[in-house]
Design a protein around this motif. Sequence first.
Motif, PDB file in Angstrom:
ATOM      1  N   ALA A 132       4.737  16.911  -3.645  1.00 39.00           N
ATOM      2  CA  ALA A 132       4.834  18.182  -4.368  1.00 39.00           C
ATOM      3  C   ALA A 132       3.764  19.128  -3.835  1.00 39.00           C
ATOM      4  O   ALA A 132       2.617  19.103  -4.300  1.00 39.00           O
ATOM      5  N   PRO A 133       4.104  19.958  -2.840  1.00 44.56           N
ATOM      6  CA  PRO A 133       3.113  20.840  -2.203  1.00 44.56           C
ATOM      7  C   PRO A 133       2.390  21.756  -3.184  1.00 44.56           C
ATOM      8  O   PRO A 133       1.244  22.143  -2.951  1.00 44.56           O
ATOM      9  N   GLU A 134       3.062  22.117  -4.277  1.00 51.81           N
ATOM     10  CA  GLU A 134       2.476  23.059  -5.230  1.00 51.81           C
ATOM     11  C   GLU A 134       1.598  22.377  -6.270  1.00 51.81           C
ATOM     12  O   GLU A 134       0.932  23.041  -7.062  1.00 51.81           O
ATOM     13  N   LYS A 135       1.569  21.057  -6.278  1.00 53.64           N
ATOM     14  CA  LYS A 135       0.898  20.310  -7.335  1.00 53.64           C
ATOM     15  C   LYS A 135      -0.477  19.818  -6.885  1.00 53.64           C
ATOM     16  O   LYS A 135      -0.654  19.405  -5.742  1.00 53.64           O
ATOM     17  N   THR A 136      -1.444  19.856  -7.799  1.00 50.06           N
ATOM     18  CA  THR A 136      -2.773  19.313  -7.537  1.00 50.06           C
ATOM     19  C   THR A 136      -2.884  17.966  -8.221  1.00 50.06           C
ATOM     20  O   THR A 136      -3.004  17.885  -9.445  1.00 50.06           O
ATOM     21  N   PHE A 137      -2.804  16.896  -7.441  1.00 48.81           N
ATOM     22  CA  PHE A 137      -2.903  15.556  -8.007  1.00 48.81           C
ATOM     23  C   PHE A 137      -4.365  15.161  -8.256  1.00 48.81           C
ATOM     24  O   PHE A 137      -4.685  14.523  -9.258  1.00 48.81           O
ATOM     25  N   ILE A 138      -5.246  15.528  -7.322  1.00 49.84           N
ATOM     26  CA  ILE A 138      -6.653  15.147  -7.422  1.00 49.84           C
ATOM     27  C   ILE A 138      -7.494  16.419  -7.519  1.00 49.84           C
ATOM     28  O   ILE A 138      -7.503  17.237  -6.598  1.00 49.84           O
ATOM     29  N   ARG A 139      -8.186  16.561  -8.636  1.00 56.12           N
ATOM     30  CA  ARG A 139      -8.978  17.759  -8.881  1.00 56.12           C
ATOM     31  C   ARG A 139     -10.458  17.483  -8.606  1.00 56.12           C
ATOM     32  O   ARG A 139     -11.011  16.473  -9.037  1.00 56.12           O
ATOM     33  N   SER A 140     -11.109  18.377  -7.849  1.00 58.40           N
ATOM     34  CA  SER A 140     -12.547  18.285  -7.637  1.00 58.40           C
ATOM     35  C   SER A 140     -13.268  18.864  -8.855  1.00 58.40           C
ATOM     36  O   SER A 140     -12.904  19.937  -9.343  1.00 58.40           O
ATOM     37  N   VAL A 141     -14.272  18.152  -9.337  1.00 53.66           N
ATOM     38  CA  VAL A 141     -15.094  18.632 -10.451  1.00 53.66           C
ATOM     39  C   VAL A 141     -16.486  18.877  -9.900  1.00 53.66           C
ATOM     40  O   VAL A 141     -17.212  17.930  -9.559  1.00 53.66           O
ATOM     41  N   TYR A 170     -14.386  13.509  -8.962  1.00 50.38           N
ATOM     42  CA  TYR A 170     -12.960  13.815  -8.876  1.00 50.38           C
ATOM     43  C   TYR A 170     -12.225  13.312 -10.115  1.00 50.38           C
ATOM     44  O   TYR A 170     -12.648  12.361 -10.767  1.00 50.38           O
ATOM     45  N   ARG A 171     -11.096  13.973 -10.407  1.00 46.79           N
ATOM     46  CA  ARG A 171     -10.278  13.601 -11.563  1.00 46.79           C
ATOM     47  C   ARG A 171      -8.811  13.618 -11.166  1.00 46.79           C
ATOM     48  O   ARG A 171      -8.345  14.520 -10.467  1.00 46.79           O
ATOM     49  N   TRP A 172      -8.063  12.583 -11.594  1.00 53.35           N
ATOM     50  CA  TRP A 172      -6.620  12.532 -11.343  1.00 53.35           C
ATOM     51  C   TRP A 172      -5.893  13.366 -12.373  1.00 53.35           C
ATOM     52  O   TRP A 172      -6.066  13.182 -13.581  1.00 53.35           O
ATOM     53  N   GLU A 173      -5.048  14.289 -11.915  1.00 57.86           N
ATOM     54  CA  GLU A 173      -4.308  15.162 -12.817  1.00 57.86           C
ATOM     55  C   GLU A 173      -2.804  15.070 -12.580  1.00 57.86           C
ATOM     56  O   GLU A 173      -2.048  15.932 -13.027  1.00 57.86           O
ATOM     57  N   GLY A 174      -2.372  14.030 -11.834  1.00 58.75           N
ATOM     58  CA  GLY A 174      -0.941  13.921 -11.510  1.00 58.75           C
ATOM     59  C   GLY A 174      -0.066  13.722 -12.719  1.00 58.75           C
ATOM     60  O   GLY A 174       1.118  13.995 -12.675  1.00 58.75           O
ATOM     61  N   PHE A 219       0.835  -1.203   0.000  1.00 65.82           N
ATOM     62  CA  PHE A 219       0.000   0.000   0.000  1.00 65.82           C
ATOM     63  C   PHE A 219       0.872   1.256   0.000  1.00 65.82           C
ATOM     64  O   PHE A 219       0.657   2.189   0.776  1.00 65.82           O
ATOM     65  N   GLN A 220       1.858   1.272  -0.891  1.00 66.62           N
ATOM     66  CA  GLN A 220       2.758   2.407  -0.991  1.00 66.62           C
ATOM     67  C   GLN A 220       2.681   3.019  -2.390  1.00 66.62           C
ATOM     68  O   GLN A 220       2.450   2.318  -3.376  1.00 66.62           O
ATOM     69  N   VAL A 221       2.885   4.321  -2.444  1.00 61.61           N
ATOM     70  CA  VAL A 221       3.022   5.012  -3.718  1.00 61.61           C
ATOM     71  C   VAL A 221       4.394   5.670  -3.730  1.00 61.61           C
ATOM     72  O   VAL A 221       4.828   6.246  -2.726  1.00 61.61           O
ATOM     73  N   ARG A 222       5.095   5.535  -4.850  1.00 60.59           N
ATOM     74  CA  ARG A 222       6.453   6.057  -4.972  1.00 60.59           C
ATOM     75  C   ARG A 222       6.494   7.106  -6.068  1.00 60.59           C
ATOM     76  O   ARG A 222       5.970   6.899  -7.162  1.00 60.59           O
ATOM     77  N   TYR A 223       7.156   8.196  -5.756  1.00 61.44           N
ATOM     78  CA  TYR A 223       7.168   9.329  -6.676  1.00 61.44           C
ATOM     79  C   TYR A 223       8.494  10.067  -6.533  1.00 61.44           C
ATOM     80  O   TYR A 223       8.841  10.542  -5.443  1.00 61.44           O
ATOM     81  N   ASN A 224       9.263  10.120  -7.624  1.00 63.76           N
ATOM     82  CA  ASN A 224      10.533  10.851  -7.634  1.00 63.76           C
ATOM     83  C   ASN A 224      11.403  10.524  -6.417  1.00 63.76           C
ATOM     84  O   ASN A 224      11.820  11.398  -5.656  1.00 63.76           O
ATOM     85  N   ASN A 225      11.657   9.224  -6.216  1.00 63.59           N
ATOM     86  CA  ASN A 225      12.549   8.730  -5.147  1.00 63.59           C
ATOM     87  C   ASN A 225      11.990   8.915  -3.741  1.00 63.59           C
ATOM     88  O   ASN A 225      12.731   8.807  -2.761  1.00 63.59           O
ATOM     89  N   MET A 226      10.706   9.218  -3.616  1.00 56.07           N
ATOM     90  CA  MET A 226      10.064   9.310  -2.316  1.00 56.07           C
ATOM     91  C   MET A 226       8.983   8.236  -2.216  1.00 56.07           C
ATOM     92  O   MET A 226       8.390   7.844  -3.221  1.00 56.07           O
ATOM     93  N   THR A 227       8.736   7.749  -0.996  1.00 57.23           N
ATOM     94  CA  THR A 227       7.750   6.705  -0.774  1.00 57.23           C
ATOM     95  C   THR A 227       6.731   7.166   0.259  1.00 57.23           C
ATOM     96  O   THR A 227       7.091   7.755   1.278  1.00 57.23           O
ATOM     97  N   LEU A 228       5.462   6.884  -0.014  1.00 57.03           N
ATOM     98  CA  LEU A 228       4.380   7.291   0.869  1.00 57.03           C
ATOM     99  C   LEU A 228       3.538   6.076   1.227  1.00 57.03           C
ATOM    100  O   LEU A 228       3.136   5.305   0.353  1.00 57.03           O
ATOM    101  N   ARG A 242      -3.780  15.418   1.510  1.00 62.66           N
ATOM    102  CA  ARG A 242      -2.841  15.841   2.555  1.00 62.66           C
ATOM    103  C   ARG A 242      -1.546  15.043   2.468  1.00 62.66           C
ATOM    104  O   ARG A 242      -0.455  15.605   2.594  1.00 62.66           O
ATOM    105  N   LYS A 243      -1.654  13.731   2.248  1.00 65.04           N
ATOM    106  CA  LYS A 243      -0.460  12.901   2.162  1.00 65.04           C
ATOM    107  C   LYS A 243       0.341  13.184   0.896  1.00 65.04           C
ATOM    108  O   LYS A 243       1.573  13.234   0.920  1.00 65.04           O
ATOM    109  N   LEU A 244      -0.350  13.386  -0.232  1.00 62.44           N
ATOM    110  CA  LEU A 244       0.337  13.612  -1.500  1.00 62.44           C
ATOM    111  C   LEU A 244       1.076  14.952  -1.537  1.00 62.44           C
ATOM    112  O   LEU A 244       1.978  15.141  -2.362  1.00 62.44           O
ATOM    113  N   GLU A 245       0.701  15.861  -0.651  1.00 62.00           N
ATOM    114  CA  GLU A 245       1.406  17.144  -0.589  1.00 62.00           C
ATOM    115  C   GLU A 245       2.884  16.964  -0.252  1.00 62.00           C
ATOM    116  O   GLU A 245       3.702  17.834  -0.568  1.00 62.00           O
ATOM    117  N   VAL A 246       3.219  15.848   0.389  1.00 56.26           N
ATOM    118  CA  VAL A 246       4.620  15.568   0.714  1.00 56.26           C
ATOM    119  C   VAL A 246       5.441  15.470  -0.565  1.00 56.26           C
ATOM    120  O   VAL A 246       6.600  15.887  -0.622  1.00 56.26           O
TER     121      VAL A 246
END
Length: 237
Positions: free
Chosen positions: A219-228, A233-237, A153-162, A213-217
């Motif tokens: 990329a704080p400036e990025k919107t991964f999940i957009r509310s429509v 909801y829509r994934w924009e990552g 149950f992990q997601v990995r992004y640019n050498n980081m793991t959540l 909140r977790k995905l902000e780790v």
Amino acid sequence: MTMVENLSLSGADLPPILIVEDEPKLGLLLVDYLQAAGYQTYLIANGLEVVDYVRQFPPSLILLDLMLPGIDGISLCREIRTFSDVPIVMVTAKTEEIDRLSGLEIGADDYICKPYSPREVVARVKTIIKRCYQAPRLIPQTAQEMQLDESQFQVRYNNMTLDLTSAEFRLLKTLFSHAGQVLTRESLLDNLYSDYRVVTDRTVDSHIKNLRRKLEVFAPEKTFIRSVYGLGYRWEG
């Protein structure tokens, strides 16, 4: 996170399943059935003893009764989630929708209502244990170097793991596999739970809030999940 490093272990080799149940007959019944299925178990009857045990002896899974002496199951789940992502299955006689919703919103992975069949409990445990401790299988993704690890149950992004809860992971996987598409709350709920439990849209909204909140780790400036608005909801990552 208190998961086992070796993900190819058998049930007998895993840390014990922690059963938190104040009714002696029910607790011992679960012990018997789970041990017959090949799992080690440890039984606690008082909520006050749970957190210290989980910190000192991380279990492979927790069967957590809602009504307990000392500390109730909801409070325990909330506290355990501050330091561990161990799978938690809430067990309770409370069947009202708000009780189910409360448990799931604070990080419970599953919910079983009394009276239950011990065989059903064992089946649920087997499913979760297999999902958590099987050999790792990465789902490669092309967007922004992101990968999902279903076994942990992990997601990995640019050498980081959540680390995510199982419910958060399933929600993220659904959104991610339909990148760019608007998914309604109803369709997300259909993919979130397989047992057709009755929950409300608030369940999805709560999980989306936690995911953001977790995905902000990453990329704080990025919107991964957009509310429509009015749709979902829509994934924009």
